[in-house]
Design a protein around this motif. Sequence first.
Motif, PDB file in Angstrom:
ATOM      1  N   THR A   1      39.489  54.920  46.438  1.00 23.58           N
ATOM      2  CA  THR A   1      39.230  54.012  45.326  1.00 23.58           C
ATOM      3  C   THR A   1      38.049  53.108  45.640  1.00 23.58           C
ATOM      4  OG1 THR A   1      41.589  54.002  44.864  1.00 23.58           O
ATOM      5  CG2 THR A   1      40.284  52.337  43.768  1.00 23.58           C
ATOM      6  N   ASP A   2      37.951  52.649  46.902  1.00 22.76           N
ATOM      7  CA  ASP A   2      36.830  51.799  47.300  1.00 22.76           C
ATOM      8  C   ASP A   2      35.503  52.488  47.025  1.00 22.76           C
ATOM      9  OD1 ASP A   2      38.416  49.734  48.184  1.00 22.76           O
ATOM     10  OD2 ASP A   2      38.442  50.412  50.256  1.00 22.76           O
ATOM     11  N   TYR A   3      35.404  53.763  47.401  1.00 25.68           N
ATOM     12  CA  TYR A   3      34.171  54.519  47.188  1.00 25.68           C
ATOM     13  C   TYR A   3      33.847  54.608  45.699  1.00 25.68           C
ATOM     14  CZ  TYR A   3      31.062  58.465  46.546  1.00 25.68           C
ATOM     15  OH  TYR A   3      30.031  59.269  46.145  1.00 25.68           O
ATOM     16  N   ILE A   4      34.846  54.957  44.914  1.00 23.97           N
ATOM     17  CA  ILE A   4      34.636  55.099  43.472  1.00 23.97           C
ATOM     18  C   ILE A   4      34.181  53.770  42.874  1.00 23.97           C
ATOM     19  CG2 ILE A   4      35.776  55.522  41.252  1.00 23.97           C
ATOM     20  CD1 ILE A   4      37.608  57.500  42.770  1.00 23.97           C
ATOM     21  N   ILE A   5      34.835  52.698  43.259  1.00 22.29           N
ATOM     22  CA  ILE A   5      34.500  51.386  42.716  1.00 22.29           C
ATOM     23  C   ILE A   5      33.087  50.981  43.129  1.00 22.29           C
ATOM     24  CG2 ILE A   5      35.043  48.921  42.840  1.00 22.29           C
ATOM     25  CD1 ILE A   5      38.019  49.795  43.006  1.00 22.29           C
ATOM     26  N   GLU A   6      32.772  51.112  44.426  1.00 19.24           N
ATOM     27  CA  GLU A   6      31.455  50.704  44.902  1.00 19.24           C
ATOM     28  C   GLU A   6      30.342  51.521  44.256  1.00 19.24           C
ATOM     29  OE1 GLU A   6      31.265  50.586  49.171  1.00 19.24           O
ATOM     30  OE2 GLU A   6      33.126  49.425  49.250  1.00 19.24           O
TER      31      GLU A   6
ATOM     32  N   SER B   1      45.530  50.885  44.793  1.00 24.37           N
ATOM     33  CA  SER B   1      44.248  51.255  44.183  1.00 24.37           C
ATOM     34  C   SER B   1      43.909  50.339  43.018  1.00 24.37           C
ATOM     35  CB  SER B   1      44.295  52.710  43.696  1.00 24.37           C
ATOM     36  OG  SER B   1      44.478  53.577  44.780  1.00 24.37           O
ATOM     37  N   TYR B   2      44.909  50.035  42.219  1.00 23.73           N
ATOM     38  CA  TYR B   2      44.706  49.139  41.084  1.00 23.73           C
ATOM     39  C   TYR B   2      44.289  47.740  41.578  1.00 23.73           C
ATOM     40  CZ  TYR B   2      45.479  48.952  35.967  1.00 23.73           C
ATOM     41  OH  TYR B   2      45.326  48.913  34.594  1.00 23.73           O
ATOM     42  N   ALA B   3      44.904  47.281  42.666  1.00 24.45           N
ATOM     43  CA  ALA B   3      44.553  45.979  43.246  1.00 24.45           C
ATOM     44  C   ALA B   3      43.098  45.978  43.708  1.00 24.45           C
ATOM     45  CB  ALA B   3      45.483  45.651  44.410  1.00 24.45           C
ATOM     46  N   GLU B   4      42.673  47.063  44.352  1.00 20.94           N
ATOM     47  CA  GLU B   4      41.287  47.171  44.809  1.00 20.94           C
ATOM     48  C   GLU B   4      40.326  47.144  43.620  1.00 20.94           C
ATOM     49  OE1 GLU B   4      41.260  50.746  47.151  1.00 20.94           O
ATOM     50  OE2 GLU B   4      42.526  49.849  48.683  1.00 20.94           O
ATOM     51  N   TYR B   5      40.709  47.804  42.558  1.00 22.23           N
ATOM     52  CA  TYR B   5      39.883  47.814  41.346  1.00 22.23           C
ATOM     53  C   TYR B   5      39.720  46.389  40.806  1.00 22.23           C
ATOM     54  CZ  TYR B   5      38.745  48.230  36.410  1.00 22.23           C
ATOM     55  OH  TYR B   5      38.174  48.058  35.179  1.00 22.23           O
ATOM     56  N   HIS B   6      40.836  45.691  40.647  1.00 24.40           N
ATOM     57  CA  HIS B   6      40.783  44.333  40.095  1.00 24.40           C
ATOM     58  C   HIS B   6      40.018  43.388  41.025  1.00 24.40           C
ATOM     59  CE1 HIS B   6      43.051  45.025  36.503  1.00 24.40           C
ATOM     60  NE2 HIS B   6      44.093  45.489  37.178  1.00 24.40           N
TER      61      HIS B   6
ATOM     62  N   ALA C   1      37.518  44.245  42.984  1.00 27.93           N
ATOM     63  CA  ALA C   1      36.099  44.567  42.796  1.00 27.93           C
ATOM     64  C   ALA C   1      35.562  43.985  41.493  1.00 27.93           C
ATOM     65  CB  ALA C   1      35.899  46.088  42.816  1.00 27.93           C
ATOM     66  N   ARG C   2      36.413  43.882  40.496  1.00 28.19           N
ATOM     67  CA  ARG C   2      36.009  43.316  39.207  1.00 28.19           C
ATOM     68  C   ARG C   2      36.058  41.787  39.214  1.00 28.19           C
ATOM     69  NH1 ARG C   2      33.599  46.625  35.633  1.00 28.19           N
ATOM     70  NH2 ARG C   2      34.376  45.291  34.006  1.00 28.19           N
ATOM     71  N   GLY C   3      36.611  41.208  40.287  1.00 25.85           N
ATOM     72  CA  GLY C   3      36.675  39.757  40.392  1.00 25.85           C
ATOM     73  C   GLY C   3      37.890  39.136  39.736  1.00 25.85           C
ATOM     74  N   ASP C   4      38.867  39.948  39.346  1.00 25.06           N
ATOM     75  CA  ASP C   4      40.074  39.434  38.696  1.00 25.06           C
ATOM     76  C   ASP C   4      41.170  39.254  39.748  1.00 25.06           C
ATOM     77  OD1 ASP C   4      42.283  38.824  37.142  1.00 25.06           O
ATOM     78  OD2 ASP C   4      41.725  40.238  35.553  1.00 25.06           O
ATOM     79  N   LYS C   5      41.154  38.090  40.381  1.00 27.74           N
ATOM     80  CA  LYS C   5      42.067  37.824  41.500  1.00 27.74           C
ATOM     81  C   LYS C   5      43.530  37.764  41.071  1.00 27.74           C
ATOM     82  CE  LYS C   5      38.606  37.542  44.298  1.00 27.74           C
ATOM     83  NZ  LYS C   5      38.183  38.734  44.994  1.00 27.74           N
ATOM     84  N   ASP C   6      43.813  37.246  39.875  1.00 23.59           N
ATOM     85  CA  ASP C   6      45.208  37.167  39.430  1.00 23.59           C
ATOM     86  C   ASP C   6      45.809  38.565  39.251  1.00 23.59           C
ATOM     87  OD1 ASP C   6      45.355  34.396  39.467  1.00 23.59           O
ATOM     88  OD2 ASP C   6      44.699  34.205  37.395  1.00 23.59           O
ATOM     89  N   LYS C   7      45.067  39.456  38.630  1.00 26.21           N
ATOM     90  CA  LYS C   7      45.571  40.822  38.450  1.00 26.21           C
ATOM     91  C   LYS C   7      45.665  41.538  39.790  1.00 26.21           C
ATOM     92  CE  LYS C   7      44.312  41.557  33.648  1.00 26.21           C
ATOM     93  NZ  LYS C   7      43.516  42.332  32.693  1.00 26.21           N
ATOM     94  N   MET C   8      44.727  41.257  40.699  1.00 22.16           N
ATOM     95  CA  MET C   8      44.781  41.848  42.025  1.00 22.16           C
ATOM     96  C   MET C   8      46.069  41.425  42.733  1.00 22.16           C
ATOM     97  SD  MET C   8      42.574  41.121  45.466  1.00 22.16           S
ATOM     98  CE  MET C   8      43.241  39.478  45.468  1.00 22.16           C
TER      99      MET C   8
ATOM    100  N   ASP D   1      48.839  40.415  41.398  1.00 21.42           N
ATOM    101  CA  ASP D   1      49.970  41.043  40.713  1.00 21.42           C
ATOM    102  C   ASP D   1      50.169  42.483  41.190  1.00 21.42           C
ATOM    103  OD1 ASP D   1      52.075  41.080  38.709  1.00 21.42           O
ATOM    104  OD2 ASP D   1      50.725  42.368  37.536  1.00 21.42           O
ATOM    105  N   CYS D   2      49.080  43.214  41.322  1.00 20.26           N
ATOM    106  CA  CYS D   2      49.173  44.606  41.778  1.00 20.26           C
ATOM    107  C   CYS D   2      49.610  44.686  43.235  1.00 20.26           C
ATOM    108  CB  CYS D   2      47.843  45.327  41.583  1.00 20.26           C
ATOM    109  SG  CYS D   2      47.440  45.602  39.845  1.00 20.26           S
ATOM    110  N   LEU D   3      49.127  43.770  44.073  1.00 18.96           N
ATOM    111  CA  LEU D   3      49.561  43.751  45.470  1.00 18.96           C
ATOM    112  C   LEU D   3      51.050  43.432  45.576  1.00 18.96           C
ATOM    113  CD1 LEU D   3      46.569  41.948  47.253  1.00 18.96           C
ATOM    114  CD2 LEU D   3      47.242  44.364  47.472  1.00 18.96           C
ATOM    115  N   LEU D   4      51.517  42.550  44.728  1.00 17.20           N
ATOM    116  CA  LEU D   4      52.943  42.220  44.717  1.00 17.20           C
ATOM    117  C   LEU D   4      53.770  43.433  44.295  1.00 17.20           C
ATOM    118  CD1 LEU D   4      55.025  40.008  45.160  1.00 17.20           C
ATOM    119  CD2 LEU D   4      54.665  39.283  42.805  1.00 17.20           C
TER     120      LEU D   4
END
Length: 146
Positions: free
Chosen positions: A2-7, A41-46, A48-55, A57-60
């Motif tokens: 996911t990191d590769y795809i996002i970057e 993967s969803y947390a990594e996406y959020h 990368a997008r700068g959405d810390k709250d959603k990140m 939530d996904c980590l939780l």
Amino acid sequence: MTDYIIEEHLKDEDGKLMSRLAELLGRASSILPGSATVWQSYAEYHNARGDKDKMLDCLLKMNRQLKVSGWNHDEEKFVHVARASVALCEAYLATNLSKHLASAKMHLRPIIKQAEDNFANHAEFHRLQELLQRVEQQHEALKSGS
């Protein structure tokens, strides 16, 4: 992966690829809501997008998926839970918000207590203990205004 795809695709000027990735991750989390990997993967996406709250939530959600029955008796499961907990609580620490630091303490304390009997000498267990100390110190400093 996911990191590769996002970057690689954050460079996408019109945002079509990132919106497709968001759509794909959304579908994956709907189809496989019990997959810790999807939530990671969803947390990594959020992130990368700068959405810390959603990140957060996904980590939780990732952490909840890993705490299957017997995690505190099986070394491999314990390591997964410990590493996911570190990822979540490091993200909480980075926010430097009192509510997130309190959440980190509430997350770490029962994990440490439940793992203590079987994994007190494990490196990941010590890592959790050290992280809890850092969280408590940062929370106390924040409350005292230091």
